[in-house]
Design a protein around this motif. Sequence first.
Motif, PDB file in Angstrom:
ATOM      1  N   SER A   1     -10.646  -2.243   9.092  1.00  0.00           N
ATOM      2  CA  SER A   1     -12.018  -2.856   9.042  1.00  0.00           C
ATOM      3  C   SER A   1     -13.076  -1.794   9.438  1.00  0.00           C
ATOM      4  O   SER A   1     -14.357  -2.053   9.237  1.00  0.00           O
ATOM      5  CB  SER A   1     -12.125  -3.810  10.463  1.00  0.00           C
ATOM      6  N   ASN A   2     -12.829  -0.419   9.937  1.00  0.00           N
ATOM      7  CA  ASN A   2     -13.659   0.473  10.190  1.00  0.00           C
ATOM      8  C   ASN A   2     -14.059   1.103   8.701  1.00  0.00           C
ATOM      9  O   ASN A   2     -12.976   1.653   8.151  1.00  0.00           O
ATOM     10  CB  ASN A   2     -13.176   1.367  11.249  1.00  0.00           C
ATOM     11  N   SER A   3     -15.276   1.485   8.482  1.00  0.00           N
ATOM     12  CA  SER A   3     -15.601   1.825   7.052  1.00  0.00           C
ATOM     13  C   SER A   3     -15.505   3.323   6.894  1.00  0.00           C
ATOM     14  O   SER A   3     -14.972   3.883   5.870  1.00  0.00           O
ATOM     15  CB  SER A   3     -17.174   1.870   6.712  1.00  0.00           C
ATOM     16  N   MET A   4     -15.285   4.071   7.978  1.00  0.00           N
ATOM     17  CA  MET A   4     -15.189   5.654   8.132  1.00  0.00           C
ATOM     18  C   MET A   4     -13.502   5.573   8.028  1.00  0.00           C
ATOM     19  O   MET A   4     -13.111   6.411   7.135  1.00  0.00           O
ATOM     20  CB  MET A   4     -15.523   6.254   9.501  1.00  0.00           C
ATOM     21  N   GLU A   5     -12.893   4.848   8.583  1.00  0.00           N
ATOM     22  CA  GLU A   5     -11.423   4.815   8.468  1.00  0.00           C
ATOM     23  C   GLU A   5     -10.838   4.416   7.049  1.00  0.00           C
ATOM     24  O   GLU A   5     -10.085   5.200   6.493  1.00  0.00           O
ATOM     25  CB  GLU A   5     -10.759   4.233   9.582  1.00  0.00           C
ATOM     26  N   THR A   6     -11.538   3.498   6.593  1.00  0.00           N
ATOM     27  CA  THR A   6     -11.267   3.084   5.246  1.00  0.00           C
ATOM     28  C   THR A   6     -11.465   4.367   4.022  1.00  0.00           C
ATOM     29  O   THR A   6     -10.731   4.293   3.166  1.00  0.00           O
ATOM     30  CB  THR A   6     -12.215   1.866   4.621  1.00  0.00           C
ATOM     31  N   GLU A   7     -12.509   4.889   4.247  1.00  0.00           N
ATOM     32  CA  GLU A   7     -12.795   6.325   3.393  1.00  0.00           C
ATOM     33  C   GLU A   7     -11.610   7.066   3.654  1.00  0.00           C
ATOM     34  O   GLU A   7     -11.066   7.933   2.461  1.00  0.00           O
ATOM     35  CB  GLU A   7     -14.186   6.613   3.738  1.00  0.00           C
ATOM     36  N   GLU A   8     -11.261   7.324   4.887  1.00  0.00           N
ATOM     37  CA  GLU A   8     -10.208   8.375   5.239  1.00  0.00           C
ATOM     38  C   GLU A   8      -8.836   7.781   4.686  1.00  0.00           C
ATOM     39  O   GLU A   8      -8.353   8.859   3.877  1.00  0.00           O
ATOM     40  CB  GLU A   8     -10.044   8.537   6.707  1.00  0.00           C
ATOM     41  N   VAL A   9      -8.704   6.882   4.425  1.00  0.00           N
ATOM     42  CA  VAL A   9      -7.208   6.034   4.018  1.00  0.00           C
ATOM     43  C   VAL A   9      -7.369   6.485   2.426  1.00  0.00           C
ATOM     44  O   VAL A   9      -6.528   6.735   1.723  1.00  0.00           O
ATOM     45  CB  VAL A   9      -7.015   4.625   4.475  1.00  0.00           C
ATOM     46  N   LEU A  10      -8.578   6.123   2.013  1.00  0.00           N
ATOM     47  CA  LEU A  10      -8.622   6.267   0.484  1.00  0.00           C
ATOM     48  C   LEU A  10      -8.610   7.851   0.121  1.00  0.00           C
ATOM     49  O   LEU A  10      -7.942   7.841  -0.834  1.00  0.00           O
ATOM     50  CB  LEU A  10     -10.223   5.632  -0.003  1.00  0.00           C
ATOM     51  N   MET A  11      -9.112   8.664   0.570  1.00  0.00           N
ATOM     52  CA  MET A  11      -9.142   9.843   0.491  1.00  0.00           C
ATOM     53  C   MET A  11      -7.729  10.529   0.399  1.00  0.00           C
ATOM     54  O   MET A  11      -7.282  11.185  -0.330  1.00  0.00           O
ATOM     55  CB  MET A  11     -10.126  10.868   1.186  1.00  0.00           C
ATOM     56  N   ASN A  12      -6.973  10.077   1.487  1.00  0.00           N
ATOM     57  CA  ASN A  12      -5.633  10.534   1.863  1.00  0.00           C
ATOM     58  C   ASN A  12      -4.756   9.851   0.811  1.00  0.00           C
ATOM     59  O   ASN A  12      -3.711  10.570   0.245  1.00  0.00           O
ATOM     60  CB  ASN A  12      -5.214  10.165   3.187  1.00  0.00           C
ATOM     61  N   GLY A  13      -5.114   8.685   0.362  1.00  0.00           N
ATOM     62  CA  GLY A  13      -4.285   7.994  -0.676  1.00  0.00           C
ATOM     63  C   GLY A  13      -4.299   8.821  -2.056  1.00  0.00           C
ATOM     64  O   GLY A  13      -3.416   9.091  -2.713  1.00  0.00           O
ATOM     65  N   PHE A  14      -5.596   9.330  -2.518  1.00  0.00           N
ATOM     66  CA  PHE A  14      -5.894  10.007  -3.613  1.00  0.00           C
ATOM     67  C   PHE A  14      -5.191  11.453  -3.285  1.00  0.00           C
ATOM     68  O   PHE A  14      -4.613  12.108  -4.513  1.00  0.00           O
ATOM     69  CB  PHE A  14      -7.392  10.108  -3.876  1.00  0.00           C
ATOM     70  N   LEU A  15      -5.101  12.117  -2.185  1.00  0.00           N
ATOM     71  CA  LEU A  15      -4.735  13.362  -2.096  1.00  0.00           C
ATOM     72  C   LEU A  15      -3.052  13.122  -2.592  1.00  0.00           C
ATOM     73  O   LEU A  15      -2.522  14.035  -2.970  1.00  0.00           O
ATOM     74  CB  LEU A  15      -4.661  14.103  -0.749  1.00  0.00           C
ATOM     75  N   LYS A  16      -2.419  11.904  -1.836  1.00  0.00           N
ATOM     76  CA  LYS A  16      -1.205  11.917  -2.139  1.00  0.00           C
ATOM     77  C   LYS A  16      -0.649  11.524  -3.669  1.00  0.00           C
ATOM     78  O   LYS A  16       0.176  12.155  -4.316  1.00  0.00           O
ATOM     79  CB  LYS A  16      -0.586  10.575  -1.301  1.00  0.00           C
ATOM     80  N   ILE A  17      -1.621  10.953  -4.405  1.00  0.00           N
ATOM     81  CA  ILE A  17      -1.596  10.680  -5.635  1.00  0.00           C
ATOM     82  C   ILE A  17      -1.375  11.900  -6.540  1.00  0.00           C
ATOM     83  O   ILE A  17      -0.650  12.021  -7.217  1.00  0.00           O
ATOM     84  CB  ILE A  17      -2.630   9.596  -6.234  1.00  0.00           C
ATOM     85  N   PHE A  18      -2.643  12.685  -6.212  1.00  0.00           N
ATOM     86  CA  PHE A  18      -2.746  14.043  -7.147  1.00  0.00           C
ATOM     87  C   PHE A  18      -1.560  14.868  -6.681  1.00  0.00           C
ATOM     88  O   PHE A  18      -0.978  15.892  -7.928  1.00  0.00           O
ATOM     89  CB  PHE A  18      -4.142  14.549  -6.787  1.00  0.00           C
ATOM     90  N   LYS A  19      -0.764  15.042  -5.599  1.00  0.00           N
ATOM     91  CA  LYS A  19       0.302  15.775  -5.111  1.00  0.00           C
ATOM     92  C   LYS A  19       1.593  15.058  -6.089  1.00  0.00           C
ATOM     93  O   LYS A  19       2.284  15.959  -6.295  1.00  0.00           O
ATOM     94  CB  LYS A  19       0.515  15.737  -3.784  1.00  0.00           C
ATOM     95  N   ALA A  20       1.578  13.992  -6.031  1.00  0.00           N
ATOM     96  CA  ALA A  20       2.710  13.268  -6.641  1.00  0.00           C
ATOM     97  C   ALA A  20       2.896  13.126  -8.101  1.00  0.00           C
ATOM     98  O   ALA A  20       3.836  12.787  -8.412  1.00  0.00           O
ATOM     99  CB  ALA A  20       3.381  12.074  -5.797  1.00  0.00           C
ATOM    100  N   ILE A  21       1.611  13.182  -8.511  1.00  0.00           N
ATOM    101  CA  ILE A  21       1.502  12.873 -10.057  1.00  0.00           C
ATOM    102  C   ILE A  21       2.459  13.551 -10.922  1.00  0.00           C
ATOM    103  O   ILE A  21       2.697  13.240 -11.975  1.00  0.00           O
ATOM    104  CB  ILE A  21      -0.055  12.605 -10.630  1.00  0.00           C
ATOM    105  N   VAL A  22       2.641  15.072 -10.386  1.00  0.00           N
ATOM    106  CA  VAL A  22       3.505  15.702 -11.248  1.00  0.00           C
ATOM    107  C   VAL A  22       4.946  15.152 -11.703  1.00  0.00           C
ATOM    108  O   VAL A  22       5.435  15.280 -12.512  1.00  0.00           O
ATOM    109  CB  VAL A  22       3.778  17.073 -10.466  1.00  0.00           C
ATOM    110  N   THR A  23       5.409  14.151 -10.708  1.00  0.00           N
ATOM    111  CA  THR A  23       6.461  13.696 -11.107  1.00  0.00           C
ATOM    112  C   THR A  23       6.471  12.099 -11.696  1.00  0.00           C
ATOM    113  O   THR A  23       7.538  11.457 -11.989  1.00  0.00           O
ATOM    114  CB  THR A  23       7.361  13.303  -9.719  1.00  0.00           C
TER     115      THR A  23
END
Length: 101
Positions: free
Chosen positions: A68-90
């Motif tokens: 529900s918190n917009s700042m936390e939402t942004e953080e979750v989104l950024m962390n998600g994309f960081l994980k995507i970019f790290k794992a995309i090699v596989t």
Amino acid sequence: MGNPAGIFGITGVEGGQSLMSLNTIIHRQLSTQKEVVRQCQRENPFAQKRLYDRYANRLYRLVCRYVSNSMETEEVLMNGFLKIFKAIVTFEYRSDDELEV
């Protein structure tokens, strides 16, 4: 300094061409999802931005359902994309389908 666009395998860009021309060439080379994924696997920042631009709004709306918190939402989104970019090699396509369902 040479052709900085050559770092990303972009040919046909001379020093006098505008950034808009460079963006047009990049857009053409990253026109398919498979090519974007392939370039992300090579850690191409233009491809990463294109992938982010394509999916960020959709993922943001999904995260908003759970956070529900917009700042936390942004953080979750950024962390998600960081994980995507790290794992995309596989990542491997298992069919000719697009990434979207």
